[in-house]
Design a protein around this motif. Structure first.
Motif, short mmCIF file in Angstrom:
data_model
loop_
_atom_site.label_atom_id
_atom_site.label_comp_id
_atom_site.label_asym_id
_atom_site.label_seq_id
_atom_site.Cartn_x
_atom_site.Cartn_y
_atom_site.Cartn_z
N PHE A 108 1.02 -1.26 -0.09
CA PHE A 108 -0.21 0.00 0.02
C PHE A 108 0.82 1.05 0.03
N ARG A 109 1.74 0.99 0.60
CA ARG A 109 2.82 2.28 0.60
C ARG A 109 3.11 2.81 -0.88
N TYR A 150 -13.37 3.37 -8.56
CA TYR A 150 -12.70 4.04 -7.73
C TYR A 150 -13.49 4.25 -6.32
N VAL A 151 -14.72 4.34 -6.43
CA VAL A 151 -15.46 4.49 -5.36
C VAL A 151 -15.50 2.97 -4.63
N TRP A 153 -13.17 0.84 -4.85
CA TRP A 153 -11.84 0.49 -4.30
C TRP A 153 -11.34 1.65 -2.94
N ALA A 154 -11.90 2.76 -3.18
CA ALA A 154 -11.42 3.59 -2.14
C ALA A 154 -12.06 3.13 -0.79
N ALA A 155 -13.47 2.52 -0.87
CA ALA A 155 -14.01 2.01 0.18
C ALA A 155 -13.22 0.99 0.73
N HIS A 157 -10.23 0.02 0.13
CA HIS A 157 -8.75 0.47 0.40
C HIS A 157 -8.70 1.15 1.85
N GLY A 158 -9.82 1.71 2.10
CA GLY A 158 -9.94 2.47 3.33
C GLY A 158 -9.89 1.61 4.65
N LEU A 159 -10.94 0.65 4.24
CA LEU A 159 -11.11 -0.18 5.28
C LEU A 159 -9.73 -1.04 5.78
N THR A 161 -6.83 -0.09 5.11
CA THR A 161 -5.53 0.56 5.77
C THR A 161 -5.85 0.97 6.92
N LEU A 162 -6.90 1.45 7.24
CA LEU A 162 -7.46 1.48 8.42
C LEU A 162 -7.18 0.31 9.58
N ASP A 165 -3.15 -0.48 9.62
CA ASP A 165 -2.61 0.69 10.46
C ASP A 165 -3.11 0.51 12.06
N LEU A 183 -19.56 -2.81 3.03
CA LEU A 183 -19.08 -1.62 2.44
C LEU A 183 -19.04 -1.56 1.09
N TYR A 209 -0.36 1.14 -8.98
CA TYR A 209 0.19 0.76 -7.68
C TYR A 209 1.93 1.01 -8.03
#
Lengths: 210, 210
Positions: A108-109, A150-151, A153-155, A157-159, A161-162, A165, A183, A209
């Motif tokens: 993800f970095r 993208y929406v 994926w964003a959702a 990816h957000g979950l 990464t949250l 991390d 989601l 990526y």
DNA sequence: CCGGCCATCTTAGCGGTGTTCAGAAACCGT
DNA sequence: ACGGTTTCTGAACACCGCTAAGATGGCCGG
């Protein structure tokens, strides 16, 4: 790490393997190139004949690992009930991240070794393919389909990464699956109820990526 | 960095400032503690009288910076049209990230200095507050409201991190706002059309940026 | 006003890091 | 068997985070 010959044979691959283990064991930055070399049984400077720098090693590894995620998503979608394909792919995404958080952080970095890296199948692309199915099936209008990956994926990816991390915590794989499913379901029904737009949306560009 | 007295006065704060500049200029890890010390005009080891380690410095800085994001979101929501409050808060989230990617990465990486850090207002909490308003207004049922912060937060966080890490690219602030708005609108309408659940959802736990 | 206390900063140094470079070692085609 | 080429080694450089022991000077009781 035994070695019978002076030349290693596949030092490049062995270094990538060692680095992957070290990432898994001690995090993205909790290890040194010297350590990876030692683990392979080779002097520190040997690595520089295969990678221009430590950073290139790490990014090459990230590329290699990313393809695995794409495959997992594609497989999950393929073996799922036709109505559940996107959900299955999404679940695979966040499961993958949670199962191996350090490696996920690595990927993800961002920052790829080769800009034009042919990572196949790319997670973005398997999401796109599934959304195309939904559009064909009529659940997504043309304007809603545009940029929809993208929406979703964003959702996801957000979950992911949250979780990875440690910013959010869910207890147990069941709860994890539920959350991932909610989601993507929410995203899909939200998109399908989107007021039609005059001009087809363009959405973000240059997914990579890299 | 002039200094007239032997004792610095506010070395702790000055180090945090220097570190923040360095993060902005060269990324989260592209600088050394020695360099920050030099910038403040102090010997390398002086920092250790104020921070137990470089890592503690960085995490303390992350805490300090996070509060700014919370305030921005709250302000954006406050000055927005009542029907647009969540959208405004979400827009503020991703704008903030894109405007200062290195600092955002610092915050998103997680890990707080003090576990019980009182970061006020926390982004998660301002999102929660806005969703409560929506629930009161009747656009979100009780079961849809439960855990909804995490859906919206995940979507926003996903877009923000994808952008910040260079995994996707949008051109221009207009497109950025459009994308952020679409994300939270989709999430809200998706949640509002969610089939009612028997037991109120629990959702993830222990939100924390720590 | 002065003496001593003590937090604050400095100097010196330890072990470890990424990276470079000259040279040794082994493989390979002839 | 041999020369060339690839692959790895050894030594070194500059820098890193961090520690320990000592210098410095603001501050407070007398």
């Amino acid at each position: 790490m035994e070695r019978r010959t002076y030349h290693h044979g596949d030092l490049r691959g062995a270094l990538l393997d060692a680095a992957e283990s070290l990432v898994r064991e001690r995090g993205v930055d909790g290890w040194s190139l010297r350590e990876a070399s030692a683990r392979v049984g080779v002097s520190p400077s040997a690595a520089y004949h295969h990678f221009a720098s430590r950073d290139v090693l790490v990014r090459t590894l990230a590329d290699r690992v990313l393809a695995g995620l794409g495959r997992r998503m594609a497989n999950a979608a393929a073996r799922a009930d036709p109505a559940q394909r996107v959900v299955a792919a999404g679940r695979a995404y966040v499961r993958w991240a949670v199962e191996d958080p350090s490696v996920a952080r690595l990927v993800f970095r961002g920052g790829s070794a080769e800009p034009a890296a042919a990572v196949t199948p790319h997670p973005h692309d398997v999401l796109s393919a599934e959304l195309d199915r939904l559009a064909e099936a009529g659940v997504l209008s043309a304007s809603a389909r545009a940029g929809a990956e993208y929406v979703v994926w964003a959702a996801l990816h957000g979950l992911a990464t949250l979780l990875v991390d440690g910013l959010v915590h869910v207890d147990g794989p069941r709860a994890l699956d539920r959350e991932a499913e909610r989601l993507v379901r929410t995203a899909i029904t939200g998109l399908s109820h989107e007021p039609p737009r005059p001009v087809p949306r363009t959405g973000p560009r240059t997914r990579r990526y890299d």
